[in-house]
Design a protein around this motif. Structure first.
Motif, PDB file in Angstrom:
ATOM      1  N   ASP A   1      59.554   9.050 -14.799  1.00 31.32           N
ATOM      2  CA  ASP A   1      58.970   8.149 -13.942  1.00 31.32           C
ATOM      3  C   ASP A   1      58.859   6.912 -14.924  1.00 31.32           C
ATOM      4  O   ASP A   1      59.218   6.996 -15.987  1.00 31.32           O
ATOM      5  CB  ASP A   1      57.398   8.628 -13.657  1.00 31.32           C
ATOM      6  CG  ASP A   1      56.855   7.552 -12.620  1.00 31.32           C
ATOM      7  OD1 ASP A   1      57.302   6.748 -11.971  1.00 31.32           O
ATOM      8  OD2 ASP A   1      55.501   7.528 -12.820  1.00 31.32           O
ATOM      9  N   HIS A   2      58.562   5.913 -14.311  1.00 35.60           N
ATOM     10  CA  HIS A   2      58.568   4.554 -15.054  1.00 35.60           C
ATOM     11  C   HIS A   2      57.262   3.655 -14.545  1.00 35.60           C
ATOM     12  O   HIS A   2      57.327   2.564 -14.680  1.00 35.60           O
ATOM     13  CB  HIS A   2      59.740   3.813 -15.036  1.00 35.60           C
ATOM     14  CG  HIS A   2      59.926   3.144 -13.793  1.00 35.60           C
ATOM     15  ND1 HIS A   2      60.258   1.882 -13.340  1.00 35.60           N
ATOM     16  CD2 HIS A   2      60.329   3.870 -12.682  1.00 35.60           C
ATOM     17  CE1 HIS A   2      60.700   1.693 -12.027  1.00 35.60           C
ATOM     18  NE2 HIS A   2      60.452   2.960 -11.666  1.00 35.60           N
ATOM     19  N   HIS A   3      56.381   4.275 -13.905  1.00 32.00           N
ATOM     20  CA  HIS A   3      55.253   3.741 -13.549  1.00 32.00           C
ATOM     21  C   HIS A   3      53.939   3.808 -14.373  1.00 32.00           C
ATOM     22  O   HIS A   3      54.128   4.820 -15.545  1.00 32.00           O
ATOM     23  CB  HIS A   3      54.792   4.053 -11.979  1.00 32.00           C
ATOM     24  CG  HIS A   3      55.863   3.792 -11.116  1.00 32.00           C
ATOM     25  ND1 HIS A   3      56.929   4.446 -10.939  1.00 32.00           N
ATOM     26  CD2 HIS A   3      55.985   2.543 -10.396  1.00 32.00           C
ATOM     27  CE1 HIS A   3      57.683   3.775 -10.075  1.00 32.00           C
ATOM     28  NE2 HIS A   3      57.252   2.630  -9.581  1.00 32.00           N
TER      29      HIS A   3
ATOM     30  N   SER B   1      68.680  -2.046  -8.101  1.00 37.45           N
ATOM     31  CA  SER B   1      67.614  -2.246  -7.045  1.00 37.45           C
ATOM     32  C   SER B   1      65.953  -2.480  -7.641  1.00 37.45           C
ATOM     33  O   SER B   1      65.403  -3.458  -7.374  1.00 37.45           O
ATOM     34  CB  SER B   1      67.618  -0.876  -5.920  1.00 37.45           C
ATOM     35  OG  SER B   1      66.527  -1.078  -5.135  1.00 37.45           O
ATOM     36  N   ASP B   2      65.727  -1.472  -8.623  1.00 36.89           N
ATOM     37  CA  ASP B   2      64.598  -1.551  -9.030  1.00 36.89           C
ATOM     38  C   ASP B   2      64.149  -2.834  -9.738  1.00 36.89           C
ATOM     39  O   ASP B   2      62.910  -3.424  -9.835  1.00 36.89           O
ATOM     40  CB  ASP B   2      64.204  -0.387  -9.818  1.00 36.89           C
ATOM     41  CG  ASP B   2      63.529   0.808  -9.081  1.00 36.89           C
ATOM     42  OD1 ASP B   2      63.275   0.968  -7.810  1.00 36.89           O
ATOM     43  OD2 ASP B   2      62.859   1.739  -9.637  1.00 36.89           O
ATOM     44  N   THR B   3      65.222  -3.371 -10.515  1.00 38.05           N
ATOM     45  CA  THR B   3      64.940  -4.303 -11.465  1.00 38.05           C
ATOM     46  C   THR B   3      65.362  -5.666 -10.737  1.00 38.05           C
ATOM     47  O   THR B   3      65.426  -6.782 -11.445  1.00 38.05           O
ATOM     48  CB  THR B   3      65.857  -4.519 -12.927  1.00 38.05           C
ATOM     49  OG1 THR B   3      67.556  -4.293 -12.331  1.00 38.05           O
ATOM     50  CG2 THR B   3      65.665  -2.949 -13.519  1.00 38.05           C
TER      51      THR B   3
ATOM     52  N   SER C   1      65.520   3.891  -3.137  1.00 36.50           N
ATOM     53  CA  SER C   1      66.857   4.020  -3.854  1.00 36.50           C
ATOM     54  C   SER C   1      66.524   4.865  -5.079  1.00 36.50           C
ATOM     55  O   SER C   1      67.313   5.778  -5.382  1.00 36.50           O
ATOM     56  CB  SER C   1      67.768   2.957  -4.079  1.00 36.50           C
ATOM     57  OG  SER C   1      67.989   2.385  -2.872  1.00 36.50           O
ATOM     58  N   ASP C   2      65.605   4.365  -5.849  1.00 36.64           N
ATOM     59  CA  ASP C   2      65.581   5.099  -7.080  1.00 36.64           C
ATOM     60  C   ASP C   2      65.205   6.624  -6.960  1.00 36.64           C
ATOM     61  O   ASP C   2      65.549   7.465  -7.705  1.00 36.64           O
ATOM     62  CB  ASP C   2      64.319   4.319  -8.016  1.00 36.64           C
ATOM     63  CG  ASP C   2      64.018   4.811  -9.364  1.00 36.64           C
ATOM     64  OD1 ASP C   2      65.008   5.397  -9.946  1.00 36.64           O
ATOM     65  OD2 ASP C   2      63.101   4.331  -9.831  1.00 36.64           O
ATOM     66  N   SER C   3      64.287   6.930  -5.866  1.00 37.60           N
ATOM     67  CA  SER C   3      63.588   8.278  -5.582  1.00 37.60           C
ATOM     68  C   SER C   3      64.878   9.290  -5.297  1.00 37.60           C
ATOM     69  O   SER C   3      65.059  10.226  -5.741  1.00 37.60           O
ATOM     70  CB  SER C   3      62.611   8.388  -4.567  1.00 37.60           C
ATOM     71  OG  SER C   3      61.259   7.938  -5.343  1.00 37.60           O
TER      72      SER C   3
HETATM   73 MN    MN Z   1      61.482   3.247  -9.393  1.00 40.45          MN
END
Ligand code: MN
Ligand code: MN
Lengths: 306, 306
Positions: B93-95, B145-147, B13-15
């Protein structure tokens, strides 16, 4: 334990002033930081630091086990030798994305502008931290240096607006005159050994597995090189051999004529000539309009190697 | 020619939401942009898009000769296959910083926060562009979703504040209830083929030359896997063989109990066990407190391979 804020090897004014400016910002927002450097400072940088009352950051070569904030590059070849054993917590840069990688999330403030200090100004604005007068002064000088007083094709509207804002903060009325003073310092090459000149602003690149070193000397008039050009040519040939490099290019940039003479030593002259669509004579060629290593010299050669 | 804004392979969903949100922002500031995707959307993402009235972005696999803005990763293995022939103009990004490189300067908005959409909100603020209600809705869902509705250790104050601000814009009063609705959709695994489940949120990583695939299924109660766990185990074994992978890990994450059961197939069980300081039984192990692939699963294994 502080975060060390460090620019690239053979630091330029952007790396040194950026490390000082960013370490100050980080300290203001409660993240203990110390500016460091990976090598000697250039006469230009010494002029800037002296003018605004700064000492050079501490020389620190090893970062194993430390946290590091990288300034003005994202290339392994330009980073501390033991960077793989450090934790990179952030990168601020304005170059192509290099081959540094991390095993944990980090922050990257990378923008296609003329200078890392322009990005650092954005960081100050983001965190709403006031820039002290003397830090505004060194940031301004770094931007004038990287953008060749706005003449470089890498210079953007953001850089110009940033310099104008910093000049206001620093109380500098004629920043172009200050820029020319800086480039006059840079143009004083007499009496300096050839190796020192070649290494003054020299970067190694990994181009598809080939090590390519590219140096640049920016001066107000190329005639300062008349008596020493043969020495410079001999020195880059030695440098190529010592480092097992595929090529070493040295750009002698005339900031008033707005172009560069490129001195070439290479295993593949045809590749270099085709990259720049030029024909060299005695391994030298005038490249009209070429002022920027990052934008006009690295990408065509990188593409030729791809 | 537009810039294509695209997230990673096997889009989450983030993408997808990030590509839509960033393409909208870029269009607002005069940079023609089109959101695209590299694969099928998940049931969770379909739920989000449907709720806020969006179509899925166009499926587009080839980007040779195009300009691309990368969302939610910086890894070659997760990028379009022909990314080397494209021009990457930006990354949000956050990776961890991956192995994507460029030959020209770009912008990178990378922050150690819980979700790329939190960074995209910072970009909207930077450019002072208003976020439409429905885009605020999908951005908010991506962050929840991501968190894992703020339960993940990757969640930061910035993510929480961002969700609160987006909820205000979108007019969503109870965003936690919306988050639970989303995870209920995610928990509906019955009747779905094992391969589809394994691939629903699956990422490949290059760990020191070894290909390691890590999948994750986040549900409200692990009992939904009781009848299909053997199928999942057989499938990741097949996936390992098909892809010549060193290891495939599948995380079955219980978002209420706040931990993950890890299913393991690997060439080196001792390495995996030592990375997580655990002892597996029948190639399975419960990892208490482990919710985040990015923060709790990838780095220890990457370090074990280093
Ligand atoms: Mn993400
Ligand atoms: Mn610079």
């Amino acid at each position: 334990m502080p975060v060390y804020v460090v620019g690239h090897k053979i630091p330029d004014s952007d790396s040194i002033c950026g490390a000082i400016a960013l370490a100050h910002l980080k300290n203001q927002i409660g993240e203990a930081s110390v500016a460091t450097r990976l090598g000697d400072i250039s006469p230009e940088t010494a002029f800037i630091l002296d003018k605004f009352g700064f000492e050079a950051p501490e020389l620190k070569l090893s970062y194993a086990g430390e946290e590091v904030y990288i300034v003005d590059h994202s290339e392994l070849t330009q980073a501390p030798d033991d960077i793989a054993e450090a934790t990179i917590v952030g990168i601020v840069d304005h170059h192509k994305l290099g081959d540094l990688t991390t095993s944990t999330p980090l922050e990257c403030w990378i923008r296609p502008v003329g200078c890392s200090n322009t990005v650092i100004k954005m960081m100050y604005d983001f965190y709403n931290v006031e820039i002290p007068k003397n830090i505004a002064g060194i940031m301004l000088c770094a931007i004038l240096s990287d953008t060749v007083i706005f003449k470089s094709p890498t210079c953007t509207t953001a850089d110009i607006k940033c310099v104008e804002a910093l000049a206001e903060i620093a109380g500098i009325e004629d920043f172009k005159a200050l820029g020319m003073d800086m480039f006059k310092v840079k143009s004083a090459v007499e009496g300096t050994p050839a190796r020192d000149l070649v290494m003054r602003d020299f970067k190694d690149f990994n181009m598809n597995g080939n090590l390519v070193g590219i140096g640049q000397l920016e001066v107000i008039d190329l005639s300062v090189f008349d008596d020493i050009k043969a020495d410079l040519e001999a020195d880059i040939a030695a440098l190529k051999a010592e480092g097992n490099r595929h090529s070493v290019l040295l750009l002698l940039t005339d900031i008033m004529k707005e172009g560069s003479e490129m001195l070439i030593v290479t295993d593949d002259l045809a590749k270099v000539e085709s990259a720049y669509n030029c024909k060299s004579v005695d391994n030298k060629v005038w490249l009209d309009g070429v002022l920027s290593r990052k934008k006009q010299v690295v990408p065509p050669l990188q593409d030729a190697f791809a």
